[in-house]
Design a protein around this motif. Structure first.
Motif, PDB file in Angstrom:
ATOM      1  N   SER A  95       0.547  -0.995  -0.106  1.00 21.44           N
ATOM      2  CA  SER A  95      -0.303   0.222  -0.215  1.00 21.44           C
ATOM      3  C   SER A  95       0.916   0.974  -0.248  1.00 21.44           C
ATOM      4  O   SER A  95       2.021   1.332   0.396  1.00 21.44           O
ATOM      5  CB  SER A  95      -1.359  -0.237   1.743  1.00 21.44           C
ATOM      6  N   THR A 104      -0.458   5.387  -9.233  1.00 21.63           N
ATOM      7  CA  THR A 104       0.250   6.669  -9.601  1.00 21.63           C
ATOM      8  C   THR A 104       0.562   6.165 -10.399  1.00 21.63           C
ATOM      9  O   THR A 104       1.048   7.255 -11.785  1.00 21.63           O
ATOM     10  CB  THR A 104       0.901   6.950  -8.703  1.00 21.63           C
ATOM     11  N   GLY A 109      -2.501  -3.109  -2.421  1.00 17.41           N
ATOM     12  CA  GLY A 109      -2.165  -3.175  -1.603  1.00 17.41           C
ATOM     13  C   GLY A 109      -1.714  -3.425   0.046  1.00 17.41           C
ATOM     14  O   GLY A 109      -0.491  -4.096   0.101  1.00 17.41           O
TER      15      GLY A 109
HETATM   16  N1  LIG Z   1       7.251  12.247  -3.674  1.00 13.71           N
HETATM   17  C1  LIG Z   1       6.261  10.807  -4.021  1.00 13.71           C
HETATM   18  N2  LIG Z   1       4.826  10.883  -3.783  1.00 13.71           N
HETATM   19  C2  LIG Z   1       4.736   9.598  -4.365  1.00 13.71           C
HETATM   20  C3  LIG Z   1       5.785   8.727  -5.713  1.00 13.71           C
HETATM   21  N3  LIG Z   1       4.000   7.528  -6.279  1.00 13.71           N
HETATM   22  C4  LIG Z   1       3.740   7.811  -5.066  1.00 13.71           C
HETATM   23  N4  LIG Z   1       3.241   9.271  -4.885  1.00 13.71           N
HETATM   24  C5  LIG Z   1       2.200   9.586  -3.676  1.00 13.71           C
HETATM   25  O1  LIG Z   1       1.841   7.950  -2.792  1.00 13.71           O
HETATM   26  C6  LIG Z   1       1.015   8.546  -2.662  1.00 13.71           C
HETATM   27  C7  LIG Z   1       0.070   6.615  -2.678  1.00 13.71           C
HETATM   28  O2  LIG Z   1       0.523   5.962  -3.862  1.00 13.71           O
HETATM   29  P1  LIG Z   1      -0.664   5.590  -4.356  1.00 13.71           P
HETATM   30  O3  LIG Z   1      -0.960   5.205  -5.636  1.00 13.71           O
HETATM   31  O4  LIG Z   1      -1.771   5.759  -4.229  1.00 13.71           O
HETATM   32  O5  LIG Z   1      -0.631   3.893  -4.051  1.00 13.71           O
HETATM   33  P2  LIG Z   1      -0.730   2.711  -3.875  1.00 13.71           P
HETATM   34  O6  LIG Z   1       0.187   1.754  -4.404  1.00 13.71           O
HETATM   35  O7  LIG Z   1      -1.896   2.638  -4.541  1.00 13.71           O
HETATM   36  O8  LIG Z   1      -1.145   2.249  -2.083  1.00 13.71           O
HETATM   37  P3  LIG Z   1      -3.192   0.876  -2.202  1.00 13.71           P
HETATM   38  O9  LIG Z   1      -3.924   1.710  -3.798  1.00 13.71           O
HETATM   39  O10 LIG Z   1      -3.263   1.503  -1.275  1.00 13.71           O
HETATM   40  O11 LIG Z   1      -2.574  -0.166  -2.572  1.00 13.71           O
HETATM   41  C8  LIG Z   1      -0.348   8.774  -3.569  1.00 13.71           C
HETATM   42  O12 LIG Z   1       0.083  10.141  -3.029  1.00 13.71           O
HETATM   43  C9  LIG Z   1       0.711   9.712  -4.767  1.00 13.71           C
HETATM   44  O13 LIG Z   1       1.106  10.733  -4.746  1.00 13.71           O
HETATM   45  C10 LIG Z   1       7.116   9.231  -6.003  1.00 13.71           C
HETATM   46  O14 LIG Z   1       7.392   8.651  -6.964  1.00 13.71           O
HETATM   47  N5  LIG Z   1       7.287  10.295  -5.175  1.00 13.71           N
END
Ligand SMILES: Nc1nc2c(ncn2[C@@H]2O[C@H](COP(=O)(O)OP(=O)(O)OP(=O)(O)O)[C@@H](O)[C@H]2O)c(=O)[nH]1
Ligand SMILES: [Mg+2]
Length: 537
Positions: free
Chosen positions: A82, A88, A415
């Motif tokens: 997660s 993203t 996740g």
């Molecule tokens: N600064 C930064 N933020 C990031 C990056 N990748 C993702 N984020 C941020 O991290 C947060 C979580 O990202 P998600 O894409 O929602 O994560 P996920 O893997 O889909 O999480 P789940 O849906 O819970 O499984 C978001 O607010 C994104 O904007 C990165 O490379 N750099």
């Protein structure tokens, strides 16, 4: 002419007879000796019919091949813990390859961004609450188990010198109380858009109460469709949890309270410098939305001009019930709170770095709370909405791309640990996996289990994926993600050595990221074997 056509086959026959001396196939096809004129005519007719049938079959095969190529589908599964950045990454694909659809949905993200902002404010208020009453009243804040994502690192506890001499922040709580009511309203709006059909989830339990087989999903694209977690029969597969696998197979040389055999430092260890490590999003609210939430919010209520005579634009900001008004009226208090040096000092004392957490918009309060705020592409990428279940997104690349004609199906999964059982049914049917490992998370713990270091969880998850026999034929791509946050974290003075005791190299970004690259198995023999079997090496 008729004479010629009668004699020609005889010449051909003689020619074939001559050839048959050396060609066994031709000999086998020779007409029977002593064939009468009628027999020959019948044979030729049959041969002609057979030829036509064969040509027809060739045509059908060619047509099938063409349409097969036209409908070629590449299936990609996004995996990772997660907040690793799966959704993203998907948004980035959409922005690159389906920008029109992405932009059409930007307005729908307005409410998610508001919610992210409000939750950051709530997190600050919780942090500055009096020590003996860290939880904010439920009356003011709704479900107090729902906290915004936070990142805490380092060895510090709140300084005891602060206790008893805290400034009184009551005025912030009073002025910001309307936001806490707004938080619940936003959650209700997102989970229950008016055009939700009755088959979709319309309520928002906290994530902790989600059933393990939760199958209601949120999606991030107009081209998305929903896959219920239980829709496919699951092959037998086990994804070990980090807590069960951590001690055995890790090649990481982490120091620890090593008695447990866990190479990562335990956040609970009294001797560990990570005593204050906390979850990156403890009890983060999981917004269970139906597929209609974006459809509902994406269509702006904008009318331009408002009347034929005026040049004014009419929009949502004229609706007194729109959440923007509450936010707008609290913007000064929010800005003061976030800029207050005493508040910042308190956050520092508690090692809370909101600027590195998901859905961070505190530096843009004025822009985001403006009445006519319209999310930018970057805002949408930064917005945080937790995924539950598995969502399928389909799109094609631009016509002039070398991938034209190929249909891409990207599966975005939840996740969190209680979501991972939904992954396996997709393993036998995907062409590629993109695994995301957020390497900035070395000082964080899982929201679902604060005993587990996030990097440790990521590493074991990665290992279980590359070692999985069901995935031996699948191309696996590893994204070491959140490098920007890693850089910031290291530059702000957080030392990797405090979390991986035998890390004794420089603490700069290049060295640390290189170290993680190696640790994540570019040299891993199993990965090498898998890549070989999928012809990547
Ligand atoms: N600064 C930064 N933020 C990031 C990056 N990748 C993702 N984020 C941020 O991290 C947060 C979580 O990202 P998600 O894409 O929602 O994560 P996920 O893997 O889909 O999480 P789940 O849906 O819970 O499984 C978001 O607010 C994104 O904007 C990165 O490379 N750099
Ligand atoms: Mg997600």
């Amino acid at each position: 002419m008729a004479q010629r056509s009668r004699t020609q086959p005889q010449n051909t026959l003689q020619h074939v007879r001559r050839r048959s001396l050396s060609d066994p196939l031709a000999a086998a096809l020779l007409p029977p000796a002593g064939e009468t004129a009628e027999q020959r005519e019948a044979r030729l007719r049959q041969e002609e019919e057979a030829k036509q049938r064969s040509e027809c079959i060739d045509k059908m095969l060619k047509h099938d091949e063409k349409s097969r190529r036209r409908k070629k589908t590449v299936k990609v599964l996004l995996l990772g813990q997660s907040e690793s950045g799966k959704s993203t990454t998907l948004k980035q694909f959409q922005l690159l390859h389906a920008p029109a659809a992405f932009r059409q949905e930007r307005l729908a993200w307005r409410f998610v961004i508001y919610l992210n902002l409000v939750r950051s404010i709530r997190r600050i208020l919780e942090a500055i609450a009096p020590e003996d009453n860290t939880a904010i009243d439920d009356d003011d804040f709704g479900d107090s188990s729902d906290t915004a994502s936070i990142i805490i690192s380092g060895s510090g506890r709140p300084s005891s010198s602060l206790v008893g001499s805290q400034p009184n922040y009551e005025h912030y709580r009073r002025r910001l109380a309307p936001l806490m009511e707004l938080e619940q309203r936003l959650i209700n709006m997102l989970s229950d858009p008016v055009d939700n059909d009755e088959h979709e989830a319309t309520h928002l339990p906290p994530s902790s109460s989600l059933p393990a087989d939760a199958h209601t999903l949120h999606h991030a694209g107009s081209m998305a469709s929903i896959h219920h977690a239980g829709a496919r029969p699951a092959p037998r597969i086990t994804i070990p949890t980090a807590s069960t696998s951590a001690s055995s197979s890790s090649s990481f040389a982490y120091s620890s309270s090593q008695s447990s055999g866990n190479p990562f430092m335990s956040p609970r260890s009294p001797t560990s410098p990570a005593t204050s490590m906390m979850s990156s999003g403890s009890n983060e609210l999981s917004v269970r939305t139906g597929s209609n939430w974006k459809k509902h919010f994406a269509f702006p209520r904008i009318q331009s001009p408002k009347t034929p005579e005026s040049g004014e634009v009419e929009g949502w900001w004229e609706d007194p019930n729109d959440p923007v008004h509450t936010l707008n009226s609290c913007r000064a208090a929010m800005s003061e709170l976030w800029r207050d040096p005493k508040v910042r000092h308190r956050l520092d004392e508690k090692r809370i770095r909101l600027e590195e957490s998901s859905g961070f918009f505190l530096d843009e309060i004025d822009r985001i709370t403006a009445l006519m705020y319209f999310p930018t592409d970057d805002d949408v990428l930064k917005a945080r909405l937790k995924t539950t279940g598995v969502v399928e997104h389909t799109f094609s690349l631009a016509k002039n791309s070398e991938w034209r004609g190929v249909e891409w199906k990207i599966y975005d999964v939840g996740g969190a640990r209680n979501q991972r059982q939904a992954w396996a049914p997709y393993f036998d049917d995907v062409n590629a996996i993109i695994f995301l490992a957020p390497i900035s998370a070395f000082d964080q713990v899982l929201a679902e289990d604060p005993r587990v270091n996030r990097l440790e969880d990521s590493f074991h998850l990665w290992k279980s994926v590359i070692e999985n026999k069901l995935l031996a034929h699948v191309n696996i791509v590893l994204f070491l993600n959140k490098c920007d946050l890693l850089r910031k974290k290291l530059e702000s003075g957080v030392r990797l050595r405090n979390y991986i005791a035998d890390y004794n190299r420089p603490n700069d970004y290049e060295t640390v990221s290189h170290y993680f690259r190696n640790r994540f198995g570019v040299r891993d023999s199993i990965l090498t074997a898998n890549l070989k079997s999928s012809s990547l090496m």
